[in-house]
Scaffold this active site. Sequence first.
Site, PDB file in Angstrom:
ATOM      1  N   HIS A 162      50.392  61.077  53.497  1.00 42.33           N
ATOM      2  CA  HIS A 162      51.697  60.863  52.872  1.00 42.33           C
ATOM      3  C   HIS A 162      51.587  60.516  51.390  1.00 42.33           C
ATOM      4  CE1 HIS A 162      55.882  60.241  52.549  1.00 42.33           C
ATOM      5  NE2 HIS A 162      56.106  59.452  53.573  1.00 42.33           N
ATOM      6  N   ASP A 381      58.504  79.333  63.471  1.00 41.83           N
ATOM      7  CA  ASP A 381      58.123  80.280  64.531  1.00 41.83           C
ATOM      8  C   ASP A 381      56.813  80.958  64.124  1.00 41.83           C
ATOM      9  OD1 ASP A 381      57.796  82.346  66.326  1.00 41.83           O
ATOM     10  OD2 ASP A 381      59.802  83.192  66.037  1.00 41.83           O
TER      11      ASP A 381
END
Length: 438
Positions: A162, A381
Amino acid sequence: MASETHSKVTLAGKTHVKPSKKLGKKEHCQLVTFDLPYLAFYYNQKLLFYKGDDYDGMVKKLKEGLAVVLVEFYQLAGRLGKDEEGVFRVEYDDDVEGVEVVEAVAKEISIADLEVEEGTSSLKELIPYGLVLNLEGIHRPLLAVQLTKLKDGIAIGCAFNHAILDGTATWHFMSSWAEICNGSSTISTRPFLERTKVRDTRVKLDLSLPPSNGNNGTASAGPQLRERLFKFSESAIDKIKSTVNANPSSDGSKPFSTFQSLSVHIWRHVTKARNLKPEDYTVFTVFADCRKRVDPPMPESYFGNLIQAIFTATAAGLLSANPPEFGASVIQKAIESHDAKAIDQRNKEWESAPKIFEFKDAGVNCVAVGSSPRFKVYEVDFGWGKPEGVRSGSNNRFDGMVYLYQGKSGGRSIDVEITLEAGAMERLEQDKDFLLLV
């Protein structure tokens, strides 16, 4: 005590994936003021799970696609380092190990087991780098991936450092990786890697790792927390928004957004569930995207952290006694006042006296909102359909942490992940007004 899932997950092997093309040179990228406060947070964990029965083929495609997408996102294949003046940076060269990829098997776990609304403890062993600090990126990969074979599909667990990227950059990377796996020869939007265009102040930090921190360790003892996923349908979101906007303000302020309306709904009901005294203060915190707020604005494709925590507070009694538009107005004013001038002022104050926050420093009796329903998480996807579910891991969670995601059912639906002290969670679950039950 080991979780039930732990005994069901077997690690099968570990490899590293490097960019498919050599850069031919060393690259250094200075971390800037927007990045540095997160060095003492944990790696940011995300989990996506998909149906499918060709695990080996999926893994092959994911690894090959990862190597290609890392050519553009090469910083994720690098390491944290410091320059000669002690300024943190991302370092990359062609000899670096790359991204860690672990393969695992969990034959007894099905997609349905992961779709339950309760908790992330059952998901914990499917995502790498539990309780690993971002600072450890000095000697660990900045991205670790675990690909777990399920009874009827695959779980893709990712741990992102992060200190080098925020949610917008994370999902830009994920969607780009999916594009390549889905047959595209190039990604549609290249990352903007020049962090110093937004801030070039060089901040020297003297940080060292705590002596006892380790992978999959246990957090320090605190209140017993529960984690729960609440799914708000499109009609529920519309009802919340129309309720908050039922009495328009006469001062010319804008209508409350979907985010502001849902946020005050959560804030009010969590505050009620905590049984706070009327005089107790409660803090609302949002990690706001600053790409379009800074001057000059940065592109959406800016790769790095370009977020700041915005805090606002009120007394619990005021929040609950007033109609919802009172709390929504408090949130709206805090967000709208966080303009380029405020951002610059915050950065200057931080640079003059750097404070490395821990993930739980969000405020007293807080509701802290991360992630965003704007992220198209259900459009990631890889070539075998949309994910059956998207969840956050157990890192960087504390009493009052909320993650918002695009709802799986699409449209304006929103999934809300909330972490609360166990007693407060039980009361929230029984609050029909929060759940919008008739």
